[in-house]
Design a protein around this motif. Sequence first.
Motif, PDB file in Angstrom:
ATOM      1  N   TRP A  36       1.834  -3.681  -7.269  1.00  0.00           N
ATOM      2  CA  TRP A  36       0.573  -3.791  -8.003  1.00  0.00           C
ATOM      3  C   TRP A  36       0.012  -2.420  -8.376  1.00  0.00           C
ATOM      4  O   TRP A  36      -0.847  -2.309  -9.240  1.00  0.00           O
ATOM      5  CB  TRP A  36      -0.461  -4.535  -7.157  1.00  0.00           C
ATOM      6  CG  TRP A  36      -0.659  -3.898  -5.814  1.00  0.00           C
ATOM      7  CD1 TRP A  36       0.027  -4.173  -4.686  1.00  0.00           C
ATOM      8  CD2 TRP A  36      -1.576  -2.853  -5.484  1.00  0.00           C
ATOM      9  NE1 TRP A  36      -0.412  -3.364  -3.655  1.00  0.00           N
ATOM     10  CE2 TRP A  36      -1.397  -2.544  -4.114  1.00  0.00           C
ATOM     11  CE3 TRP A  36      -2.536  -2.151  -6.203  1.00  0.00           C
ATOM     12  CZ2 TRP A  36      -2.140  -1.566  -3.470  1.00  0.00           C
ATOM     13  CZ3 TRP A  36      -3.272  -1.181  -5.543  1.00  0.00           C
ATOM     14  CH2 TRP A  36      -3.074  -0.900  -4.205  1.00  0.00           C
ATOM     15  N   LEU A  37       0.519  -1.393  -7.738  1.00  0.00           N
ATOM     16  CA  LEU A  37       0.011  -0.043  -7.942  1.00  0.00           C
ATOM     17  C   LEU A  37       0.587   0.541  -9.225  1.00  0.00           C
ATOM     18  O   LEU A  37       1.779   0.610  -9.399  1.00  0.00           O
ATOM     19  CB  LEU A  37       0.404   0.826  -6.744  1.00  0.00           C
ATOM     20  CG  LEU A  37      -0.137   2.244  -6.682  1.00  0.00           C
ATOM     21  CD1 LEU A  37      -1.639   2.193  -6.438  1.00  0.00           C
ATOM     22  CD2 LEU A  37       0.543   2.996  -5.562  1.00  0.00           C
ATOM     23  N   GLY A  38      -0.259   0.957 -10.123  1.00  0.00           N
ATOM     24  CA  GLY A  38       0.217   1.586 -11.341  1.00  0.00           C
ATOM     25  C   GLY A  38       0.524   3.055 -11.094  1.00  0.00           C
ATOM     26  O   GLY A  38       0.364   3.570  -9.999  1.00  0.00           O
ATOM     27  N   GLY A  39       1.010   3.737 -12.081  1.00  0.00           N
ATOM     28  CA  GLY A  39       1.217   5.164 -11.954  1.00  0.00           C
ATOM     29  C   GLY A  39       2.660   5.600 -11.951  1.00  0.00           C
ATOM     30  O   GLY A  39       2.940   6.786 -11.991  1.00  0.00           O
ATOM     31  N   GLY A  40       3.577   4.667 -11.831  1.00  0.00           N
ATOM     32  CA  GLY A  40       4.978   5.027 -11.906  1.00  0.00           C
ATOM     33  C   GLY A  40       5.593   5.450 -10.586  1.00  0.00           C
ATOM     34  O   GLY A  40       5.025   5.302  -9.505  1.00  0.00           O
ATOM     35  N   THR A  42       6.398   8.457  -9.219  1.00  0.00           N
ATOM     36  CA  THR A  42       5.855   9.546  -8.411  1.00  0.00           C
ATOM     37  C   THR A  42       4.666   9.095  -7.568  1.00  0.00           C
ATOM     38  O   THR A  42       4.589   9.397  -6.378  1.00  0.00           O
ATOM     39  CB  THR A  42       5.441  10.724  -9.316  1.00  0.00           C
ATOM     40  OG1 THR A  42       6.550  11.081 -10.130  1.00  0.00           O
ATOM     41  CG2 THR A  42       5.008  11.910  -8.505  1.00  0.00           C
ATOM     42  N   VAL A  43       3.756   8.377  -8.177  1.00  0.00           N
ATOM     43  CA  VAL A  43       2.572   7.904  -7.451  1.00  0.00           C
ATOM     44  C   VAL A  43       2.976   6.909  -6.368  1.00  0.00           C
ATOM     45  O   VAL A  43       2.500   6.983  -5.231  1.00  0.00           O
ATOM     46  CB  VAL A  43       1.558   7.278  -8.427  1.00  0.00           C
ATOM     47  CG1 VAL A  43       0.433   6.602  -7.688  1.00  0.00           C
ATOM     48  CG2 VAL A  43       1.029   8.320  -9.382  1.00  0.00           C
ATOM     49  N   THR A  44       3.873   6.009  -6.700  1.00  0.00           N
ATOM     50  CA  THR A  44       4.310   5.011  -5.727  1.00  0.00           C
ATOM     51  C   THR A  44       5.017   5.668  -4.543  1.00  0.00           C
ATOM     52  O   THR A  44       4.777   5.310  -3.384  1.00  0.00           O
ATOM     53  CB  THR A  44       5.230   3.979  -6.398  1.00  0.00           C
ATOM     54  OG1 THR A  44       4.569   3.437  -7.544  1.00  0.00           O
ATOM     55  CG2 THR A  44       5.574   2.850  -5.456  1.00  0.00           C
ATOM     56  N   LEU A  45       5.870   6.642  -4.820  1.00  0.00           N
ATOM     57  CA  LEU A  45       6.556   7.344  -3.735  1.00  0.00           C
ATOM     58  C   LEU A  45       5.561   8.126  -2.875  1.00  0.00           C
ATOM     59  O   LEU A  45       5.666   8.129  -1.644  1.00  0.00           O
ATOM     60  CB  LEU A  45       7.618   8.289  -4.296  1.00  0.00           C
ATOM     61  CG  LEU A  45       8.459   9.027  -3.262  1.00  0.00           C
ATOM     62  CD1 LEU A  45       9.239   8.036  -2.393  1.00  0.00           C
ATOM     63  CD2 LEU A  45       9.400   9.998  -3.943  1.00  0.00           C
ATOM     64  N   ALA A  46       4.573   8.751  -3.503  1.00  0.00           N
ATOM     65  CA  ALA A  46       3.567   9.502  -2.747  1.00  0.00           C
ATOM     66  C   ALA A  46       2.758   8.578  -1.836  1.00  0.00           C
ATOM     67  O   ALA A  46       2.467   8.932  -0.685  1.00  0.00           O
ATOM     68  CB  ALA A  46       2.645  10.248  -3.702  1.00  0.00           C
ATOM     69  N   VAL A  47       2.411   7.404  -2.329  1.00  0.00           N
ATOM     70  CA  VAL A  47       1.652   6.452  -1.507  1.00  0.00           C
ATOM     71  C   VAL A  47       2.519   5.934  -0.356  1.00  0.00           C
ATOM     72  O   VAL A  47       2.046   5.797   0.773  1.00  0.00           O
ATOM     73  CB  VAL A  47       1.097   5.304  -2.369  1.00  0.00           C
ATOM     74  CG1 VAL A  47       0.478   4.217  -1.515  1.00  0.00           C
ATOM     75  CG2 VAL A  47       0.080   5.837  -3.365  1.00  0.00           C
ATOM     76  N   HIS A  48       3.797   5.653  -0.647  1.00  0.00           N
ATOM     77  CA  HIS A  48       4.708   5.252   0.434  1.00  0.00           C
ATOM     78  C   HIS A  48       4.762   6.323   1.515  1.00  0.00           C
ATOM     79  O   HIS A  48       4.665   6.022   2.708  1.00  0.00           O
ATOM     80  CB  HIS A  48       6.125   5.003  -0.108  1.00  0.00           C
ATOM     81  CG  HIS A  48       6.391   3.604  -0.524  1.00  0.00           C
ATOM     82  ND1 HIS A  48       6.209   3.162  -1.798  1.00  0.00           N
ATOM     83  CD2 HIS A  48       6.838   2.538   0.179  1.00  0.00           C
ATOM     84  CE1 HIS A  48       6.536   1.895  -1.872  1.00  0.00           C
ATOM     85  NE2 HIS A  48       6.919   1.486  -0.672  1.00  0.00           N
ATOM     86  N   MET A  49       4.928   7.561   1.122  1.00  0.00           N
ATOM     87  CA  MET A  49       5.031   8.645   2.101  1.00  0.00           C
ATOM     88  C   MET A  49       3.717   8.845   2.859  1.00  0.00           C
ATOM     89  O   MET A  49       3.732   9.139   4.061  1.00  0.00           O
ATOM     90  CB  MET A  49       5.473   9.938   1.416  1.00  0.00           C
ATOM     91  CG  MET A  49       6.866   9.851   0.803  1.00  0.00           C
ATOM     92  SD  MET A  49       8.123   9.175   1.900  1.00  0.00           S
ATOM     93  CE  MET A  49       8.271  10.479   3.087  1.00  0.00           C
ATOM     94  N   ALA A  50       2.590   8.673   2.187  1.00  0.00           N
ATOM     95  CA  ALA A  50       1.293   8.783   2.858  1.00  0.00           C
ATOM     96  C   ALA A  50       1.141   7.680   3.904  1.00  0.00           C
ATOM     97  O   ALA A  50       0.643   7.930   5.012  1.00  0.00           O
ATOM     98  CB  ALA A  50       0.162   8.721   1.842  1.00  0.00           C
ATOM     99  N   LEU A  51       1.579   6.479   3.574  1.00  0.00           N
ATOM    100  CA  LEU A  51       1.480   5.381   4.536  1.00  0.00           C
ATOM    101  C   LEU A  51       2.465   5.551   5.694  1.00  0.00           C
ATOM    102  O   LEU A  51       2.170   5.134   6.817  1.00  0.00           O
ATOM    103  CB  LEU A  51       1.677   4.048   3.824  1.00  0.00           C
ATOM    104  CG  LEU A  51       0.497   3.652   2.929  1.00  0.00           C
ATOM    105  CD1 LEU A  51       0.853   2.466   2.055  1.00  0.00           C
ATOM    106  CD2 LEU A  51      -0.738   3.359   3.757  1.00  0.00           C
ATOM    107  N   VAL A  52       3.613   6.162   5.453  1.00  0.00           N
ATOM    108  CA  VAL A  52       4.523   6.497   6.550  1.00  0.00           C
ATOM    109  C   VAL A  52       3.830   7.483   7.488  1.00  0.00           C
ATOM    110  O   VAL A  52       3.884   7.336   8.712  1.00  0.00           O
ATOM    111  CB  VAL A  52       5.854   7.075   6.014  1.00  0.00           C
ATOM    112  CG1 VAL A  52       6.673   7.684   7.138  1.00  0.00           C
ATOM    113  CG2 VAL A  52       6.651   6.000   5.298  1.00  0.00           C
ATOM    114  N   ALA A  53       3.163   8.481   6.906  1.00  0.00           N
ATOM    115  CA  ALA A  53       2.450   9.467   7.724  1.00  0.00           C
ATOM    116  C   ALA A  53       1.337   8.807   8.531  1.00  0.00           C
ATOM    117  O   ALA A  53       1.128   9.140   9.705  1.00  0.00           O
ATOM    118  CB  ALA A  53       1.887  10.580   6.840  1.00  0.00           C
ATOM    119  N   VAL A  54       0.618   7.864   7.931  1.00  0.00           N
ATOM    120  CA  VAL A  54      -0.428   7.132   8.652  1.00  0.00           C
ATOM    121  C   VAL A  54       0.181   6.366   9.826  1.00  0.00           C
ATOM    122  O   VAL A  54      -0.374   6.365  10.940  1.00  0.00           O
ATOM    123  CB  VAL A  54      -1.188   6.182   7.699  1.00  0.00           C
ATOM    124  CG1 VAL A  54      -2.033   5.187   8.464  1.00  0.00           C
ATOM    125  CG2 VAL A  54      -2.036   6.973   6.731  1.00  0.00           C
ATOM    126  N   GLY A  55       1.315   5.736   9.609  1.00  0.00           N
ATOM    127  CA  GLY A  55       1.992   5.012  10.688  1.00  0.00           C
ATOM    128  C   GLY A  55       2.415   5.934  11.820  1.00  0.00           C
ATOM    129  O   GLY A  55       2.257   5.612  12.994  1.00  0.00           O
TER     130      GLY A  55
END
Length: 73
Positions: A36-40, A42-55
């Motif tokens: 559901w996240l727009g941005g392509g 790069t944005v999707t990969l950055a959000v994935h990596m941020a959520l990995v860091a949160v975990g």
Amino acid sequence: MKYDIFQIAGAIVMVAFAQGAIRLLFDHTDTGFLGWLGGGFTVTLAVHMALVAVGVLLTGWSHTRAKALGRRS
């Protein structure tokens, strides 16, 4: 008990989004949970990596807190 739950939740978040990030690296169109996240890519990969860091941070923090209470060796 609550730190055990936080540690499990952090591990689940870390594993789920790490797998999603790896999958996204191999197939740029497979956005997984973040479709559901727009941005392509790069944005999707950055959000994935941020959520990995949160975990990782949640798991480490809860383990440290449980250890301070004497529940871990």
